[in-house]
Design an enzyme around this catalytic site. Structure first.
Site, short mmCIF file in Angstrom:
data_model
loop_
_atom_site.label_atom_id
_atom_site.label_comp_id
_atom_site.label_asym_id
_atom_site.label_seq_id
_atom_site.Cartn_x
_atom_site.Cartn_y
_atom_site.Cartn_z
N LYS A 104 38.92 29.54 35.16
CA LYS A 104 37.66 29.84 35.85
C LYS A 104 36.71 28.65 35.84
CE LYS A 104 37.25 34.86 35.69
NZ LYS A 104 36.36 35.98 35.35
N LYS A 122 48.09 36.64 43.70
CA LYS A 122 47.53 37.96 43.43
C LYS A 122 46.57 38.38 44.55
CE LYS A 122 45.68 39.91 39.52
NZ LYS A 122 45.13 39.96 38.16
N LYS A 175 39.69 39.44 45.55
CA LYS A 175 38.46 39.58 46.32
C LYS A 175 37.97 38.25 46.83
CE LYS A 175 35.32 38.87 42.59
NZ LYS A 175 36.31 38.40 41.61
#
Ligand code: TRP
Length: 351
Positions: free
Chosen positions: A120, A212, A215
């Site tokens: 991240k 994956k 969003k």
């Protein structure tokens, strides 16, 4: 064997979902659907982790709506807030309080090993928030404030669960004498077990079967949002990437066919059957035909959840009342844990 393995803790499930926008089929099949099933076997606490969400920037004009959307998805999917507990994290201050104590238990070396932080934070690590770094100690506090014994999570959260166990273990060891002196036996915190698995724990992008469903994918065609209507679902599934071969009749035939594997996995998870059964029924079919069946199944299973979510979010006051009630009950439990932790650590508090 650790003391906390010998000592029995009552079974309890805790899990959290971040309100970071656009809930999709991956969130439903990978997490929420399992949350619903676990209600039969466990006392469950389901938390909208808004304090985790702000470890990366969230637009304050959007965040409240996102919190209500996750709550609505929980309830629309079948989570029962009267029998179990549904609330948002920031309403129970004990999470942050316990996280501080855990910041003093966890070692820098442990957090430095967390792969999610590395992913991240990316290359610009100096510019990541301190909250993003400390994310796993807050997660440990979420779980251990309720002494939860089982946590349903995806593969990607397994490492954070291991850290939670390490924190529990070190707290139990470092404060062993004080824990005993205050009448809490051999171990204060349980060593929480992950509940991993389920038929489609990993739902992949409709545009790329190796990524994956997410969003944050720029293409809305990569995912099925829980609030998509039947037309959008049909279009997205018809446009989903496939290969030119017909469906195999056995699972082995899905190897190195990630898109085919993903669509079959989604079908199996929605129908609650093993992939082998789907292939037995659809093996040899062209994708055009199989996609037709998948559209029908998706609309039948997801349509009612989407419309219930819309109905619920139209009345934010109702959702806010559910969250406030859940938070009151959660706080009652977390307060008890926190008071005991303060005594064990040696803080002074009013009696
Ligand atoms: N880190 C989890 C995720 O991103 C969310 C989360 C926060 C969580 N606290 C939790 C999950 C406690 C399980 C238990 O998916």
């Amino acid at each position: 064997m650790a003391a906390s393995d010998r000592q029995a803790f009552p079974e309890r499930v805790f899990s959290g979902v971040q309100p970071t926008g656009n809930l999709h089929l991956g969130n439903y099949l990978g997490a929420i659907k399992r949350f619903v099933q676990l209600q039969e076997r466990f006392d469950c606490i389901y938390c909208v982790v808004d304090m985790h969400a702000i470890t990366t920037w969230q637009d304050p004009k959007e965040l409240a709506g996102q919190i209500r959307e996750v709550t609505a998805a929980f309830i629309a999917a079948g989570i029962e807030p009267e029998k179990h507990i549904v609330f948002n994290q920031s309403q129970v201050a004990e999470h942050a309080e316990l996280a501080w104590v855990f910041n003093c238990i966890a070692r820098l070396g442990w957090l430095n090993r967390m792969t999610q932080f590395k992913e991240k934070a990316g290359k610009d690590r100096e510019n990541a928030s301190v909250g993003l770094y400390a994310y796993p100690t807050l997660m440990a506090a979420d779980i251990l404030a309720y002494k939860a014994t089982h946590v349903p999570v995806g593969e990607d959260q397994k490492q954070h669960l291991e850290l939670t166990r390490d924190i529990a273990q070190k707290f139990n060891n470092d404060y062993a004498d004080s824990i005993r002196a205050h009448g809490h036996g051999d171990a204060f915190f349980p060593l929480t077990e992950p509940l991993i698995g389920g038929p489609a724990a990993r739902v992949m992008s409709l545009r790329d079967g190796t990524k994956k469903m997410s969003k944050s994918d720029p293409s809305d065609y990569s995912r099925i949002n829980l609030t998509d209507d039947a037309d959008a679902v049909a279009q997205k599934i018809r446009k989903a990437k496939t290969d030119p071969e017909p469906l195999p009749s056995e699972e082995k035939g899905l190897e190195s066919r990630p898109e085919a594997d993903n669509l079959v996995g989604i079908y199996a998870a929605l129908a609650d059957v093993p992939k082998a059964d789907v292939l037995r029924d659809h093996g040899g079919a062209q994708f055009s035909a199989f996609k037709g069946a998948l559209v029908d199944l998706s609309v039948a299973k997801m349509g009612p959840i989407g419309s219930e979510m819309k109905r619920l979010t139209a009345d934010p006051g109702h959702i806010d009342r559910i969250l406030a009630e859940g938070a009151d009950r959660a706080r009652g439990m977390a307060r008890e844990t926190m008071a005991a932790v303060k005594d064990i650590v040696g803080f002074v508090r009013p009696r």
